[in-house]
Structure formats: C-alpha cells, structure tokens
Design an enzyme around this catalytic site. Structure first.
Site, PDB file in Angstrom:
ATOM      1  N   SER A 148     -23.235  21.845  21.460  1.00  0.00           N
ATOM      2  CA  SER A 148     -23.582  21.628  20.060  1.00  0.00           C
ATOM      3  C   SER A 148     -22.291  21.857  19.283  1.00  0.00           C
ATOM      4  O   SER A 148     -21.716  22.944  19.306  1.00  0.00           O
ATOM      5  CB  SER A 148     -24.666  22.623  19.623  1.00  0.00           C
ATOM      6  OG  SER A 148     -24.811  22.573  18.224  1.00  0.00           O
TER       7      SER A 148
HETATM    8  C1  SAM Z   1     -20.093  17.306  22.076  1.00  0.00           C
HETATM    9  S1  SAM Z   1     -21.484  16.664  22.859  1.00  0.00           S
HETATM   10  C2  SAM Z   1     -22.392  15.936  21.535  1.00  0.00           C
HETATM   11  C3  SAM Z   1     -22.945  16.889  20.520  1.00  0.00           C
HETATM   12  C4  SAM Z   1     -24.138  16.335  19.799  1.00  0.00           C
HETATM   13  N1  SAM Z   1     -23.786  15.293  18.853  1.00  0.00           N
HETATM   14  C5  SAM Z   1     -24.944  17.424  19.154  1.00  0.00           C
HETATM   15  O1  SAM Z   1     -25.227  17.368  17.958  1.00  0.00           O
HETATM   16  O2  SAM Z   1     -25.348  18.309  19.897  1.00  0.00           O
HETATM   17  C6  SAM Z   1     -20.859  15.195  23.655  1.00  0.00           C
HETATM   18  C7  SAM Z   1     -21.944  14.372  24.303  1.00  0.00           C
HETATM   19  O3  SAM Z   1     -21.415  13.099  24.647  1.00  0.00           O
HETATM   20  C8  SAM Z   1     -22.132  12.657  25.774  1.00  0.00           C
HETATM   21  N2  SAM Z   1     -21.420  11.545  26.413  1.00  0.00           N
HETATM   22  C9  SAM Z   1     -20.317  11.579  27.216  1.00  0.00           C
HETATM   23  N3  SAM Z   1     -19.972  10.346  27.598  1.00  0.00           N
HETATM   24  C10 SAM Z   1     -20.860   9.491  27.020  1.00  0.00           C
HETATM   25  C11 SAM Z   1     -21.015   8.083  27.035  1.00  0.00           C
HETATM   26  N4  SAM Z   1     -20.205   7.278  27.727  1.00  0.00           N
HETATM   27  N5  SAM Z   1     -22.048   7.550  26.327  1.00  0.00           N
HETATM   28  C12 SAM Z   1     -22.890   8.346  25.620  1.00  0.00           C
HETATM   29  N6  SAM Z   1     -22.786   9.683  25.569  1.00  0.00           N
HETATM   30  C13 SAM Z   1     -21.781  10.263  26.258  1.00  0.00           C
HETATM   31  C14 SAM Z   1     -22.237  13.906  26.630  1.00  0.00           C
HETATM   32  O4  SAM Z   1     -23.243  13.809  27.615  1.00  0.00           O
HETATM   33  C15 SAM Z   1     -22.478  14.972  25.570  1.00  0.00           C
HETATM   34  O5  SAM Z   1     -23.846  15.232  25.429  1.00  0.00           O
END
Ligand code: SAM
Length: 388
Positions: free
Chosen positions: A93
C-alpha cells in the site's frame, strides 16, 4: 477480517489526514473527503514486518492501527527472486502522502475515466471510486489473488470499480480511452498501449525509473489533436514503485546475467578521477543521469561492509560490472560492456551539463520512439528509452 469499530480507528485516520494536510500533500477538499470516507486499514489486513513475518492484527490491534495510519508504505506481498537469492516486495500500500500528491496531480474532474495500473490492496482504487464513481474507474493487477482480495475489501465499503486481472502494460483496451492513467508500478519506458489508450487532452502519471535512482515521477500529456505522442517533465517527486512485471510469480521484470572470467580486463587509471567520481556516486542528481546514460545499471556504490569506502562498484542486469580502487586507480571490468568507462563518460557529461537535477529532464514518448531530454524536447541532448 471482522469490521473494527470506528471508535478504534477514526482518531488514527483523522491524525493521518491532519498530517497529510500539514505537509501540503493533501489540499483539495474533495480528496480530503475521499481519504475520510475510505479507511486505509480495510485494505491492509495482511502486513509483514521488516523480516517478512506476518503481523497478527488480533494480537496488537492498536499498534497495528497506528502503523496503518502512519505516512508510510506497507509491504503486503513478497516473492522470492532467484536472481537475487532473496525475497523482493511485489505489492504494497503506497505511502498515503505520495498517493495524495499523485491523486491531486491528476487534476481530475467529474466524469473523467481513469485507469490505474497496479490495484495492489485496492486502497487507491477505493479513493478514486469514491471521487469519480464506479463506472469511471478501471484498475488492473497482474496478481489474481490481489484482485480477489481488493474486490472483497472494496465491496465491504460499497465500492465496485472495474477490476481486472492481467498485464497492465497492455492497458485495458475494452474500457479505453482514458482521460487519466495512473501507474502505481514502475516502468523503464512508456508502454505503447498507454499512449494509444489515452484520450486526446489526457494525462498519465508514471514512475519511470531504473534501479539506482528514484524521484522520477513523470507527468505526461497528450494534446487535444489526439496524435499518439505524450510529453512532459520529470517532477522530482520521490516515488520508487515496484517494477511492473510480466509474470505474477516473479518479482523483477528482467533476469540478472553473470559473466565469465574470460570477459575481464584490468587497467589502471588516474586515482584523482576515481576519487572525484567516488565523491559523487551518492549524489541523487548524478545517479539520475547515470541511470539514463547506462541502460540496465542496477548497482552503483561502494560494496557493503566497507567502513570507509575504498572502491566503487557498478553492475548492470546484463552481467557487466566494474570495480575501481580509490587509492590506487586500479580498475577491473567484466562483461559485454565496460561499465567503468561508461561511468567516467557519464560523469564528464554530467559536469559539462552543469550537474542538472532530474527536474531539468523530460520525456517524449510515441509508439516508435521514446527519449528523455534535457531542458527542452527539441534539445539534442537526449537519451533513448526502451520501447515496451
Ligand atoms: C505498489 S503496488 C500498488 C499499490 C496500490 N495502488 C494500492 O493502492 O495498494 C504495485 C502493484 O503493481 C502490480 N503489478 C506489477 N506488475 C504489473 C503489471 N504488469 N500489470 C498490472 N499490475 C502489475 C503488483 O502486483 C502490485 O500489486
């Protein structure tokens, strides 16, 4: 998780919001209202401590709530990365202060359609949905379990944006075009799909980065003619998101190659040059330029365990590496590129350009060419970015 009575968390949430307002991260009354209505703890039941152990909510609920309502990012998932031999965070998060700044930077208006790449916990999707309404928000994550959990949490607050499982680098063509795209996972270049799925006059906020420098949030916009070109500055806002990856079971989007003994060369250089570069390797402005200049660089530092650094070490994902000894000027290099020579060239350029900070750089991205530029997009001092 059973619902925690509001009396237990409301004060923590109010304190967090006051803190975000005091730092200037949260200024818009409509976003303040969204942060009040969408409590963060609903999205973060599974936390891990610094050793990667699950934190038991039931055992220490007040301590847990204090932690959830600090202005910190919270690791919520890790994956073992064989190339590094260690666990690497794969979801979190995001720090609320950064999230608030990013949401405000989007300059949303009612009726706009937003795509979020990286649903993660669902917290940011919840804030967006509260502000814009469910049919205007689409959020995608590559990890199916995260989407399932996010859906349940959002549901418990009567929020139901479009949530999808998939590789967000391909965007979500069925719901396009989008007036805004916000990426909460990092990319080394702007994916083609984001450019084409952005509506004319739209904007995207993206963490464009490498491994050795952060502070690289980029706000790119498309003009009203709708040509497939986005352009905009690096904002100099510290944001170091997790990499976008193609495989939910892997933490990094690339492999790390190794080199053989045969690739190595040993030379001696002017110790004064090594000392000058050693002085600047921790400078974030220098690191930013090095990251643009040496594609795939992933380490630039004195190796760990040196109380007083005696060498500079650089390594790249293609297995190239270099070590320069500060006192003697002895340099060893291995792999397909000569990283020390590249580093010296980057340092000379950085000095010649007046040691520019990231905010003097910007990005132009089209489906066929992408580059970072210094000061102006027509300036020929530019660095190619990978096409995704
Ligand atoms: C920092 S977290 C996101 C935080 C989120 N917006 C929140 O409010 O909790 C990054 C996210 O990007 C996702 N992610 C990584 N590569 C991705 C991709 N190619 N397409 C979609 N999501 C992806 C990960 O699984 C992870 O959940």
């Amino acid at each position: 998780m059973t619902a925690i009575p509001a009396a237990e968390w409301r004060e923590h949430l109010d304190t967090m919001i006051t803190g975000l307002r005091d730092t200037g991260a949260l200024t818009d009354p409509r976003w303040i209202e969204a942060f009040r209505a969408v409590p963060r703890h609903v999205f973060t039941p599974h936390l891990r401590d610094s050793e990667g152990r699950d934190i038991d909510v039931a055992e220490a609920r007040q301590a847990w709530l204090r932690r959830v309502y600090q202005d910190d990012s919270l690791i919520t998932a890790v994956t073992h990365e064989p190339g590094l031999g260690t666990d690497v965070p794969t979801s979190s998060s995001t720090r609320p202060g950064l999230m608030a700044r990013m949401l405000e930077l989007l300059q949303l208006r009612e009726g706009m359609r937003v795509l979020e790449i990286g649903t993660g916990t669902g917290y940011n999707a919840g804030l967006l949905t509260h502000r814009l309404g469910a049919c205007h928000v689409t959020s995608i994550d590559i990890d199916p379990t995260l989407i399932e959990d996010a859906r349940c949490r959002l549901h418990s607050l009567n929020l139901a944006p479009h949530l999808l499982v998939g590789d967000g680098l391909a965007g979500v063509p069925d719901h396009a075009p989008f007036d805004r795209i916000i990426a909460t996972c990092a990319v080394p270049g702007i994916p083609l799909a984001w450019i084409t799925q952005l509506a004319p006059g739209g904007a995207m906020l993206v963490n464009l980065r490498g491994e050795i420098a952060c502070g690289t949030l980029c706000l790119l916009s498309k003009d009203a003619t709708g040509d497939d070109e986005v352009i905009g500055p690096f904002l100099g806002i510290a944001g170091h998101f997790m990499w976008a990856r193609h495989d939910p079971a892997r933490a990094l989007p690339y492999g790390i190659q190794s080199t053989s003994e045969r690739d190595q060369t040993r030379t001696t250089t002017d110790p004064g040059t090594v000392a000058t570069i050693a002085h600047d390797v921790a400078n974030p402005d220098f690191r930013f330029l090095v990251q643009l200049h040496i594609r795939g660089i992933r380490t630039l530092a004195a190796p760990p365990g040196q109380p007083v650094p005696t060498t500079i070490h650089a390594a790249a994902t293609d297995g190239s590496w270099a070590t320069a000894h500060i006192a003697t000027g002895k340099v060893a290099q291995g792999g397909t590129r000569r990283l020390w020579d590249n580093l010296c060239a980057a340092h000379t350029l950085w000095c010649a350009l007046g040691q520019p900070p990231p905010t003097r750089f910007g990005v132009v991205a089209t489906p066929t060419a992408q580059f970072a530029y210094l000061d102006h997009d027509r300036n020929w001092t530019r660095w190619p970015l990978p096409l995704l």
